[in-house]
Write a protein that holds these residues in place. Structure first.
Motif, short mmCIF file in Angstrom:
data_model
loop_
_atom_site.label_atom_id
_atom_site.label_comp_id
_atom_site.label_asym_id
_atom_site.label_seq_id
_atom_site.Cartn_x
_atom_site.Cartn_y
_atom_site.Cartn_z
N ILE A 41 0.84 -1.20 0.00
CA ILE A 41 0.00 0.00 0.00
C ILE A 41 0.88 1.25 0.00
N ASP A 42 1.99 1.24 0.74
CA ASP A 42 2.92 2.38 0.71
C ASP A 42 3.42 2.63 -0.70
N GLU A 43 3.78 1.56 -1.41
CA GLU A 43 4.27 1.69 -2.79
C GLU A 43 3.18 2.21 -3.71
N VAL A 44 1.96 1.73 -3.51
CA VAL A 44 0.83 2.18 -4.34
C VAL A 44 0.57 3.66 -4.10
N VAL A 45 0.61 4.09 -2.85
CA VAL A 45 0.39 5.51 -2.53
C VAL A 45 1.45 6.37 -3.21
N GLU A 46 2.70 5.92 -3.16
CA GLU A 46 3.79 6.66 -3.80
C GLU A 46 3.57 6.75 -5.32
N SER A 47 3.23 5.63 -5.94
CA SER A 47 2.97 5.63 -7.39
C SER A 47 1.78 6.52 -7.72
N HIS A 48 0.73 6.42 -6.92
CA HIS A 48 -0.48 7.23 -7.10
C HIS A 48 -0.12 8.71 -7.08
N ASN A 49 0.68 9.11 -6.12
CA ASN A 49 1.07 10.52 -6.00
C ASN A 49 2.00 10.95 -7.13
N ASP A 50 2.92 10.07 -7.54
CA ASP A 50 3.84 10.40 -8.64
C ASP A 50 3.09 10.69 -9.93
N ILE A 51 2.05 9.92 -10.18
CA ILE A 51 1.29 10.08 -11.42
C ILE A 51 0.30 11.25 -11.31
N GLY A 52 -0.19 11.52 -10.12
CA GLY A 52 -1.13 12.62 -9.93
C GLY A 52 -2.58 12.23 -10.13
N PHE A 53 -2.93 11.03 -9.70
CA PHE A 53 -4.32 10.55 -9.82
C PHE A 53 -5.25 11.24 -8.82
N PHE A 54 -6.54 11.11 -9.07
CA PHE A 54 -7.56 11.57 -8.14
C PHE A 54 -7.52 10.73 -6.87
N PRO A 55 -7.96 11.28 -5.74
CA PRO A 55 -8.02 10.49 -4.50
C PRO A 55 -8.88 9.23 -4.64
N GLU A 56 -9.97 9.34 -5.40
CA GLU A 56 -10.87 8.20 -5.59
C GLU A 56 -10.12 6.99 -6.17
N THR A 57 -9.13 7.25 -7.01
CA THR A 57 -8.37 6.18 -7.64
C THR A 57 -7.59 5.39 -6.59
N LEU A 58 -7.04 6.08 -5.62
CA LEU A 58 -6.30 5.40 -4.55
C LEU A 58 -7.22 4.50 -3.73
N TYR A 59 -8.36 5.01 -3.35
CA TYR A 59 -9.30 4.22 -2.55
C TYR A 59 -9.81 3.02 -3.34
N ARG A 60 -10.09 3.21 -4.61
CA ARG A 60 -10.53 2.11 -5.47
C ARG A 60 -9.42 1.06 -5.59
N THR A 61 -8.18 1.51 -5.72
CA THR A 61 -7.04 0.59 -5.82
C THR A 61 -6.92 -0.28 -4.58
N VAL A 62 -6.98 0.34 -3.41
CA VAL A 62 -6.87 -0.41 -2.15
C VAL A 62 -8.02 -1.39 -2.01
N ASP A 63 -9.21 -0.99 -2.42
CA ASP A 63 -10.36 -1.89 -2.39
C ASP A 63 -10.12 -3.11 -3.27
N LEU A 64 -9.63 -2.88 -4.48
CA LEU A 64 -9.36 -3.99 -5.40
C LEU A 64 -8.28 -4.93 -4.83
N ILE A 65 -7.22 -4.35 -4.29
CA ILE A 65 -6.15 -5.16 -3.70
C ILE A 65 -6.69 -6.01 -2.55
N ASP A 66 -7.41 -5.38 -1.64
CA ASP A 66 -7.92 -6.11 -0.47
C ASP A 66 -8.87 -7.23 -0.85
N ARG A 67 -9.78 -6.94 -1.77
CA ARG A 67 -10.72 -7.98 -2.19
C ARG A 67 -10.02 -9.11 -2.91
#
Length: 161
Positions: A41-67
């Motif tokens: 999740i730390d790596e995903v957050v870093e990648s998310h921030n590097d690319i400049g995605f919307f916050p919703e994208t991060l939450y959706r990513t974590v949901d997909l990973i967890d499920r």
């Protein structure tokens, strides 16, 4: 009626929140997680921030990973690939702008495009293409709107969330 009221469609808010709550209960995931989840999740957050995605994208990513991790056993190498692929899926679902060139630049050092696409397929197939679940973002955004919070409270709330 002001344009803002037309966009908000406030008469449906209660129905929408009730739907989100029902859906959230229906899609609870087990509380156990893969050992490497926190690092992932730390790596995903870093990648998310590097690319400049919307916050919703991060939450959706974590949901997909967890499920996905709730039903799939993986080794450490595959775990990182799942994180990257889940981020790509979430971006395709949530983003308006095309960030594919930035995304593939980010992934090409560790994985080929073919590997990422294959893992996207595995994730989507495992989750039966069911991408929409209410994330904590949905509930927090609604609460902050009702509370008429300022930007400082909003930023702190999402940081804690």
């Amino acid at each position: 009626m002001a344009d803002e009221e037309i966009v908000a469609v406030t008469e449906y808010v209660e129905d929408m929140m009730a739907f989100h709550k029902r859906t959230e209960i229906a899609c609870n995931i087990p509380s156990y997680y893969h050992v490497g989840r926190a690092v992932l999740i730390d790596e995903v957050v870093e990648s998310h921030n590097d690319i400049g995605f919307f916050p919703e994208t991060l939450y959706r990513t974590v949901d997909l990973i967890d499920r996905f991790l709730a039903v799939q056993e993986l080794d450490q190498y595959e775990l990182e690939l799942v994180g990257m692929s889940a981020l790509f899926i979430a971006a395709k679902y949530e983003e308006i702008r095309d960030h594919s060139s930035k995304m593939y630049q980010l992934s090409e050092t560790a994985y080929s495009v073919k590997q990422v696409v294959e893992m996207e397929w595995i994730i989507l197939d495992t989750l039966k293409f069911d991408l929409w679940h209410p994330t904590p973002y949905v509930f927090m955004k609604s609460f902050l709107k009702v509370a008429q919070s300022n930007k400082k409270v909003e930023h702190m709330s999402f940081f804690i969330l």
